[in-house]
Motif scaffolding. Structure first.
Motif, short mmCIF file in Angstrom:
data_model
loop_
_atom_site.label_atom_id
_atom_site.label_comp_id
_atom_site.label_asym_id
_atom_site.label_seq_id
_atom_site.Cartn_x
_atom_site.Cartn_y
_atom_site.Cartn_z
N ILE A 95 0.84 -1.20 0.00
CA ILE A 95 0.00 0.00 0.00
C ILE A 95 0.87 1.25 0.00
N THR A 96 1.95 1.25 0.75
CA THR A 96 2.86 2.40 0.76
C THR A 96 3.43 2.65 -0.62
N GLU A 97 3.86 1.60 -1.31
CA GLU A 97 4.40 1.76 -2.67
C GLU A 97 3.33 2.27 -3.63
N PHE A 98 2.12 1.74 -3.52
CA PHE A 98 1.03 2.22 -4.36
C PHE A 98 0.79 3.71 -4.13
N VAL A 99 0.67 4.09 -2.86
CA VAL A 99 0.37 5.48 -2.52
C VAL A 99 1.47 6.43 -3.00
N MET A 100 2.72 6.06 -2.81
CA MET A 100 3.82 6.92 -3.25
C MET A 100 3.79 7.12 -4.77
N THR A 101 3.61 6.04 -5.51
CA THR A 101 3.62 6.12 -6.96
C THR A 101 2.37 6.83 -7.48
N ARG A 102 1.23 6.48 -6.94
CA ARG A 102 -0.02 7.11 -7.39
C ARG A 102 -0.02 8.60 -7.06
N ARG A 103 0.52 8.97 -5.91
CA ARG A 103 0.61 10.39 -5.54
C ARG A 103 1.51 11.13 -6.53
N GLN A 104 2.61 10.51 -6.92
CA GLN A 104 3.51 11.12 -7.90
C GLN A 104 2.79 11.30 -9.24
N LEU A 105 2.03 10.30 -9.65
CA LEU A 105 1.27 10.40 -10.88
C LEU A 105 0.24 11.52 -10.77
N LEU A 106 -0.47 11.58 -9.68
CA LEU A 106 -1.47 12.63 -9.46
C LEU A 106 -0.83 14.01 -9.52
N GLN A 107 0.28 14.19 -8.82
CA GLN A 107 0.96 15.49 -8.83
C GLN A 107 1.41 15.87 -10.23
N THR A 108 1.83 14.90 -11.01
CA THR A 108 2.28 15.16 -12.37
C THR A 108 1.12 15.60 -13.26
N ILE A 109 0.02 14.88 -13.21
CA ILE A 109 -1.09 15.24 -14.09
C ILE A 109 -1.78 16.53 -13.66
N GLN A 110 -1.68 16.88 -12.40
CA GLN A 110 -2.25 18.15 -11.94
C GLN A 110 -1.53 19.35 -12.58
N GLN A 111 -0.33 19.11 -13.07
CA GLN A 111 0.44 20.18 -13.71
C GLN A 111 0.06 20.39 -15.17
N PHE A 112 -0.69 19.46 -15.75
CA PHE A 112 -1.09 19.61 -17.15
C PHE A 112 -1.98 20.84 -17.29
N THR A 113 -1.76 21.60 -18.35
CA THR A 113 -2.63 22.74 -18.62
C THR A 113 -3.95 22.24 -19.21
N ASP A 114 -4.95 23.11 -19.23
CA ASP A 114 -6.24 22.73 -19.81
C ASP A 114 -6.07 22.33 -21.28
N GLU A 115 -5.20 23.03 -21.99
CA GLU A 115 -4.96 22.71 -23.39
C GLU A 115 -4.32 21.33 -23.53
N GLN A 116 -3.40 21.00 -22.65
CA GLN A 116 -2.74 19.69 -22.72
C GLN A 116 -3.73 18.55 -22.52
N TRP A 117 -4.71 18.74 -21.66
CA TRP A 117 -5.70 17.69 -21.42
C TRP A 117 -6.45 17.31 -22.69
N HIS A 118 -6.56 18.25 -23.62
CA HIS A 118 -7.30 18.00 -24.86
C HIS A 118 -6.39 17.67 -26.04
N GLN A 119 -5.11 17.65 -25.79
CA GLN A 119 -4.14 17.35 -26.84
C GLN A 119 -4.22 15.87 -27.22
N SER A 120 -3.98 15.60 -28.48
CA SER A 120 -4.00 14.21 -28.99
C SER A 120 -2.59 13.68 -29.13
N PHE A 121 -2.47 12.37 -29.07
CA PHE A 121 -1.21 11.69 -29.35
C PHE A 121 -1.56 10.34 -29.96
#
Length: 154
Positions: A95-121
């Motif tokens: 659970i600790t490993e999950f929380v650490m990694t998921r928190r890092q992922l959450l913090q990363t995606i929170q930095q995406f701009t509104d435009e980036q959320w709609h960007q395609s790849f």
């Protein structure tokens, strides 16, 4: 299911709380298969962390660079290794490993701009928006969370 930036971020925040609450499980519940001849609760949770790591290391850095995405992992191999790890690892560490990694992922995606959320790849021959990509990942989480809820009757 359609998702937007707010609902995606909310899901990741709630997933942290949901998985942390699994700390209250007994060892028997933690090792209980989600269905006959299926993974245990522990195996399901452990397998989410390498996927979050993969997204952090091999997807997000390439999303906004118009660069080719690195090849995806061997799904069977990654899941098999995660399942084995779950059999050797204590609930708290998992659970600790999950929380650490998921928190890092959450913090990363929170930095995406509104435009980036709609960007395609592109993934292979498919074109997908960032929002749709994370929506698919959420569906994966919710599928597994509902399996766990069913077996634990919570």
């Amino acid at each position: 299911m359609l998702r937007d930036k707010k609902s995606i971020i909310k899901h990741y925040e709630q997933s942290l709380i949901w998985v942390k609450d699994l700390r209250n499980l007994s060892e028997e519940q933690w090792r209980m298969p989600i269905e006959s001849v299926k993974w245990s609760v522990a195996e399901v949770i452990v397998h989410l962390t390498p996927w979050d790591t993969f997204i952090l290391e091999h997807r997000i850095p390439y999303l906004f660079k118009n660069a080719s995405l690195p090849k995806g992992p061997d799904i069977e191999d990654m899941n098999t290794k995660a399942a084995q790890k779950s059999r050797e690892q204590h609930l708290e560490k998992t659970i600790t490993e999950f929380v650490m990694t998921r928190r890092q992922l959450l913090q990363t995606i929170q930095q995406f701009t509104d435009e980036q959320w709609h960007q395609s790849f592109s993934i292979g021959q498919s074109n997908i928006t960032i929002t749709a990509y994370f929506g698919g990942l959420i569906e994966h989480d919710l599928h597994h969370f509902s399996q766990i809820q069913r077996v634990l009757h919570v």
